[in-house]
Design a protein around this motif. Structure first.
Motif, PDB file in Angstrom:
ATOM      1  N   ARG A 106      -1.517  10.482  -2.269  1.00  9.02           N
ATOM      2  CA  ARG A 106      -2.678  10.658  -3.150  1.00  9.02           C
ATOM      3  C   ARG A 106      -3.832  11.347  -2.412  1.00  9.02           C
ATOM      4  NH1 ARG A 106      -3.072   7.747  -8.022  1.00  9.02           N
ATOM      5  NH2 ARG A 106      -0.926   7.352  -8.688  1.00  9.02           N
ATOM      6  N   THR A 107      -4.540  12.203  -3.119  1.00  7.52           N
ATOM      7  CA  THR A 107      -5.712  12.863  -2.555  1.00  7.52           C
ATOM      8  C   THR A 107      -6.818  11.848  -2.327  1.00  7.52           C
ATOM      9  OG1 THR A 107      -5.165  14.923  -3.686  1.00  7.52           O
ATOM     10  CG2 THR A 107      -7.436  14.658  -2.920  1.00  7.52           C
ATOM     11  N   THR A 108      -7.315  11.789  -1.108  1.00  6.96           N
ATOM     12  CA  THR A 108      -8.344  10.826  -0.746  1.00  6.96           C
ATOM     13  C   THR A 108      -9.681  11.230  -1.356  1.00  6.96           C
ATOM     14  OG1 THR A 108      -7.246  10.282   1.336  1.00  6.96           O
ATOM     15  CG2 THR A 108      -9.598   9.784   1.182  1.00  6.96           C
ATOM     16  N   THR A 109     -10.358  10.277  -1.974  1.00  6.87           N
ATOM     17  CA  THR A 109     -11.699  10.543  -2.491  1.00  6.87           C
ATOM     18  C   THR A 109     -12.787  10.120  -1.517  1.00  6.87           C
ATOM     19  OG1 THR A 109     -11.745   8.409  -3.651  1.00  6.87           O
ATOM     20  CG2 THR A 109     -10.928  10.312  -4.877  1.00  6.87           C
ATOM     21  N   ASP A 110     -12.457   9.239  -0.557  1.00  9.18           N
ATOM     22  CA  ASP A 110     -13.443   8.809   0.431  1.00  9.18           C
ATOM     23  C   ASP A 110     -12.721   8.212   1.629  1.00  9.18           C
ATOM     24  OD1 ASP A 110     -15.857   8.360   1.616  1.00  9.18           O
ATOM     25  OD2 ASP A 110     -16.484   6.737   0.275  1.00  9.18           O
ATOM     26  N   THR A 111     -13.180   8.560   2.830  1.00 10.77           N
ATOM     27  CA  THR A 111     -12.701   7.925   4.053  1.00 10.77           C
ATOM     28  C   THR A 111     -13.754   6.931   4.507  1.00 10.77           C
ATOM     29  OG1 THR A 111     -11.392   9.850   4.713  1.00 10.77           O
ATOM     30  CG2 THR A 111     -11.985   8.288   6.445  1.00 10.77           C
ATOM     31  N   ILE A 112     -13.363   5.682   4.671  1.00  8.14           N
ATOM     32  CA  ILE A 112     -14.337   4.625   4.906  1.00  8.14           C
ATOM     33  C   ILE A 112     -13.972   3.845   6.164  1.00  8.14           C
ATOM     34  CG2 ILE A 112     -14.932   4.413   2.465  1.00  8.14           C
ATOM     35  CD1 ILE A 112     -13.036   2.054   2.257  1.00  8.14           C
ATOM     36  N   SER A 113     -14.909   3.014   6.608  1.00  7.21           N
ATOM     37  CA  SER A 113     -14.678   2.214   7.803  1.00  7.21           C
ATOM     38  C   SER A 113     -13.614   1.164   7.538  1.00  7.21           C
ATOM     39  CB  SER A 113     -15.976   1.543   8.255  1.00  7.21           C
ATOM     40  OG  SER A 113     -16.449   0.668   7.252  1.00  7.21           O
ATOM     41  N   ASP A 114     -13.057   0.644   8.630  1.00  8.99           N
ATOM     42  CA  ASP A 114     -11.928  -0.278   8.518  1.00  8.99           C
ATOM     43  C   ASP A 114     -12.310  -1.599   7.865  1.00  8.99           C
ATOM     44  OD1 ASP A 114     -10.945   1.783   9.971  1.00  8.99           O
ATOM     45  OD2 ASP A 114     -10.319   0.593  11.701  1.00  8.99           O
ATOM     46  N   GLY A 115     -13.526  -2.078   8.141  1.00  9.52           N
ATOM     47  CA  GLY A 115     -13.940  -3.383   7.641  1.00  9.52           C
ATOM     48  C   GLY A 115     -14.400  -3.314   6.200  1.00  9.52           C
ATOM     49  N   LEU A 116     -13.674  -3.989   5.326  1.00 13.66           N
ATOM     50  CA  LEU A 116     -14.000  -3.960   3.900  1.00 13.66           C
ATOM     51  C   LEU A 116     -14.838  -5.152   3.452  1.00 13.66           C
ATOM     52  CD1 LEU A 116     -10.530  -2.839   2.476  1.00 13.66           C
ATOM     53  CD2 LEU A 116     -12.571  -1.420   2.797  1.00 13.66           C
ATOM     54  N   GLY A 117     -14.859  -6.218   4.239  1.00 15.29           N
ATOM     55  CA  GLY A 117     -15.609  -7.403   3.855  1.00 15.29           C
ATOM     56  C   GLY A 117     -17.092  -7.107   3.715  1.00 15.29           C
ATOM     57  N   GLY A 118     -17.706  -7.714   2.691  1.00 10.99           N
ATOM     58  CA  GLY A 118     -19.120  -7.509   2.457  1.00 10.99           C
ATOM     59  C   GLY A 118     -19.466  -6.194   1.803  1.00 10.99           C
ATOM     60  N   THR A 119     -18.467  -5.444   1.324  1.00 13.71           N
ATOM     61  CA  THR A 119     -18.727  -4.159   0.677  1.00 13.71           C
ATOM     62  C   THR A 119     -18.305  -4.210  -0.792  1.00 13.71           C
ATOM     63  OG1 THR A 119     -16.552  -3.186   1.185  1.00 13.71           O
ATOM     64  CG2 THR A 119     -18.271  -2.996   2.863  1.00 13.71           C
ATOM     65  N   THR A 120     -18.807  -3.246  -1.558  1.00 12.18           N
ATOM     66  CA  THR A 120     -18.424  -3.070  -2.954  1.00 12.18           C
ATOM     67  C   THR A 120     -17.882  -1.659  -3.125  1.00 12.18           C
ATOM     68  OG1 THR A 120     -20.084  -4.643  -3.752  1.00 12.18           O
ATOM     69  CG2 THR A 120     -19.220  -3.060  -5.351  1.00 12.18           C
ATOM     70  N   ARG A 121     -16.727  -1.550  -3.756  1.00 10.47           N
ATOM     71  CA  ARG A 121     -16.103  -0.245  -3.972  1.00 10.47           C
ATOM     72  C   ARG A 121     -15.861  -0.020  -5.455  1.00 10.47           C
ATOM     73  NH1 ARG A 121     -17.320   2.268   0.626  1.00 10.47           N
ATOM     74  NH2 ARG A 121     -16.866   0.889   2.416  1.00 10.47           N
ATOM     75  N   THR A 122     -16.080   1.219  -5.892  1.00 13.50           N
ATOM     76  CA  THR A 122     -15.769   1.616  -7.262  1.00 13.50           C
ATOM     77  C   THR A 122     -14.454   2.386  -7.253  1.00 13.50           C
ATOM     78  OG1 THR A 122     -17.126   3.599  -6.998  1.00 13.50           O
ATOM     79  CG2 THR A 122     -18.190   1.657  -7.938  1.00 13.50           C
ATOM     80  N   THR A 123     -14.026   2.838  -8.429  1.00 12.73           N
ATOM     81  CA  THR A 123     -12.729   3.490  -8.539  1.00 12.73           C
ATOM     82  C   THR A 123     -12.590   4.649  -7.573  1.00 12.73           C
ATOM     83  OG1 THR A 123     -11.207   4.583 -10.073  1.00 12.73           O
ATOM     84  CG2 THR A 123     -13.551   4.974 -10.418  1.00 12.73           C
ATOM     85  N   GLY A 124     -11.398   4.790  -6.968  1.00 10.63           N
ATOM     86  CA  GLY A 124     -11.169   5.880  -6.033  1.00 10.63           C
ATOM     87  C   GLY A 124      -9.957   5.636  -5.159  1.00 10.63           C
ATOM     88  N   VAL A 125      -9.669   6.632  -4.322  1.00 13.49           N
ATOM     89  CA  VAL A 125      -8.586   6.550  -3.343  1.00 13.49           C
ATOM     90  C   VAL A 125      -9.236   6.541  -1.967  1.00 13.49           C
ATOM     91  CG1 VAL A 125      -6.493   7.628  -2.442  1.00 13.49           C
ATOM     92  CG2 VAL A 125      -7.035   7.808  -4.875  1.00 13.49           C
ATOM     93  N   TYR A 126      -9.103   5.424  -1.249  1.00 14.26           N
ATOM     94  CA  TYR A 126      -9.822   5.214   0.005  1.00 14.26           C
ATOM     95  C   TYR A 126      -8.865   5.270   1.188  1.00 14.26           C
ATOM     96  CZ  TYR A 126     -13.606   3.651  -3.030  1.00 14.26           C
ATOM     97  OH  TYR A 126     -14.582   3.592  -3.995  1.00 14.26           O
ATOM     98  N   ASN A 127      -9.245   6.067   2.186  1.00 15.72           N
ATOM     99  CA  ASN A 127      -8.475   6.171   3.412  1.00 15.72           C
ATOM    100  C   ASN A 127      -9.244   5.483   4.537  1.00 15.72           C
ATOM    101  OD1 ASN A 127      -6.191   7.237   4.877  1.00 15.72           O
ATOM    102  ND2 ASN A 127      -7.637   8.610   5.888  1.00 15.72           N
ATOM    103  N   SER A 128      -8.529   4.766   5.396  1.00 13.18           N
ATOM    104  CA  SER A 128      -9.162   4.078   6.512  1.00 13.18           C
ATOM    105  C   SER A 128      -9.438   5.056   7.654  1.00 13.18           C
ATOM    106  CB  SER A 128      -8.263   2.940   7.011  1.00 13.18           C
ATOM    107  OG  SER A 128      -8.710   2.466   8.259  1.00 13.18           O
ATOM    108  N   ALA A 129     -10.687   5.076   8.118  1.00 11.56           N
ATOM    109  CA  ALA A 129     -11.057   5.978   9.201  1.00 11.56           C
ATOM    110  C   ALA A 129     -10.292   5.658  10.478  1.00 11.56           C
ATOM    111  CB  ALA A 129     -12.559   5.906   9.454  1.00 11.56           C
ATOM    112  N   GLY A 130     -10.026   4.360  10.729  1.00 14.18           N
ATOM    113  CA  GLY A 130      -9.332   3.963  11.939  1.00 14.18           C
ATOM    114  C   GLY A 130      -7.860   3.674  11.751  1.00 14.18           C
TER     115      GLY A 130
END
Length: 393
Positions: free
Chosen positions: A120-144
């Motif tokens: 799938r085409t990534t819509t956002d590359t984000i940090s590894d730690g997901l706790g304490g965050t809010t995400r909306t619809t999308g395809v997320y790739n882990s930076a690490g």
């Protein structure tokens, strides 16, 4: 004197004096429904197709092992391995497939699903730690290359029940003890996918939502709840007093409108006007559309007497205003057709009562409209009955 009272049934009538007219208003509810297929918010975030693997809550490549009183809702399978141990004491509300036809096909479909998520085409590359965050619809790739959840990850569908969340980790998914994935504003576990390049380890007493597609193995900690699926292509799935419930998307409902069956406008002398609130009119939209809109309309018949000769008050003398909404739910812009008495319109033709624009997912609106009837000077004393019909489409 004008009396304002709701009637209980059509049989109810008002006894009036010689100088007064009585009007009994019947509110008929008419349902007009547009059936519209739900559409996805974005082309790149359609759900990952699971094929026959969707029947499984647990699917492994080598073995499925369990310790303690785990509860699995959905099928459990393994292929090309054959070993399933720990049931009982574990309980399965579904079938066990040990390298049989359904298990072989499910593993084949799981491999297709894994590749689908991976590419799938990534819509956002984000940090590894997901706790304490809010995400909306999308395809997320882990930076690490890994994802971890400590605390709470919130998935916000923003009112779109078709919102899809895909998380891609090159290596591992690791959740801490007592962590959680929460769903808000219409998000559904059936639309959450975790593509894991090696293995997933889920901490004790935590809650994970969505389908795990792991290349190697999955270890589920003690007391953990999974609202979704744990599926591993090449390795084992290990459970420990866990609850795994196969997720399913909510079934879209209907667009409907309700109104009081009857209302009594009271009595008045010829030349006067009588009016009353009808009671709550409610539009309920359970179609689960990504883009929702509706228009509620209202129209009235003439008011007529019983007996002979029939006396009539033409519907051009009937006026209406919706007033503001008394309550709304969901996302969108709710607009009254006639917000104030000064905006009143005659009901000799169909009028807009309320609208929703820019909506998403389930929503509703309730209002308490007012109907007024101008009694002609030539009106004959008697009881008059008319019908107001509300529709929505």
């Amino acid at each position: 004197m004008t009396r304002l009272r709701l009637a209980v049934a059509r049989r109810w009538r008002t006894t009036v004096g010689r100088a007064a007219l009585a009007l009994l208003l019947t509110c008929a509810t008419t349902l007009l429904v547009d059936v519209i297929a739900p559409v996805s918010a974005r082309a790149e975030t359609v759900p990952v197709p699971l094929g026959s693997a969707a029947d499984f809550a647990v699917l492994a490549g080598t073995t499925v092992t369990n310790t303690g009183a785990s509860a699995v809702t959905g099928d459990l399978g393994v292929s090309p391995g054959t070993a399933v141990t720990g049931f009982p004491p574990g309980q399965i509300n579904g079938a066990i497939h040990s390298n049989d036809g359904p298990a072989v096909q499910a593993q084949a479909d799981l491999a297709v699903a894994y590749d689908n998520a991976l590419t799938r085409t990534t819509t956002d590359t984000i940090s590894d730690g997901l706790g304490g965050t809010t995400r909306t619809t999308g395809v997320y790739n882990s930076a690490g290359g890994t994802f971890g959840i400590a605390g709470t990850l919130t998935l916000d569908a923003e009112g779109d029940p078709n919102a899809v969340f895909i998380f891609k980790a090159t290596s591992t998914l690791i959740t801490a003890a007592d962590s959680a994935v929460e769903l808000i504003n219409g998000a559904q576990a059936c639309n959450v996918f975790w593509q894991v390049g090696s293995s997933a380890t889920l901490g004790a007493n935590s809650t994970l939502r969505g389908d795990i597609l792991a290349f190697t193995s999955i270890t589920v900690g003690a007391g953990l709840v999974v609202d979704g699926r744990t599926m591993a292509i090449n390795g084992a799935v290990t459970l420990d007093t866990s609850t795994i419930t196969r997720s399913s998307c909510a079934v879209p409902g209907e667009l409907s409108i309700t109104a009081p069956e009857t209302a009594d406008l009271g009595g008045g002398a010829p030349g006067s006007a009588v009016s009353a609130n009808l009671g709550s009119v409610t539009v309920t939209d359970d179609r689960l559309l990504s883009v929702a809109a509706w228009t509620a309309t209202v129209v009235a018949t003439d008011f007529v007497t019983t007996g002979s000769p029939v006396q009539t008050i033409a519907n051009v003398n009937v006026s209406y205003w919706s007033g503001p909404a008394t309550s709304t739910t969901g996302i969108g812009t709710f607009t009254s057709g006639q917000p104030t008495p000064q905006d009143a319109q005659t009901l000799d033709v169909e009028r807009t009562a309320f609208t929703l624009t820019g909506g998403r997912g389930s929503n509703s609106a309730t209002w308490d409209p007012v109907v007024s009837v101008q009694l002609p000077l030539a009106a004959v004393v008697g009881s008059y009955t008319g019908t107001v019909t509300f529709s929505v489409a």
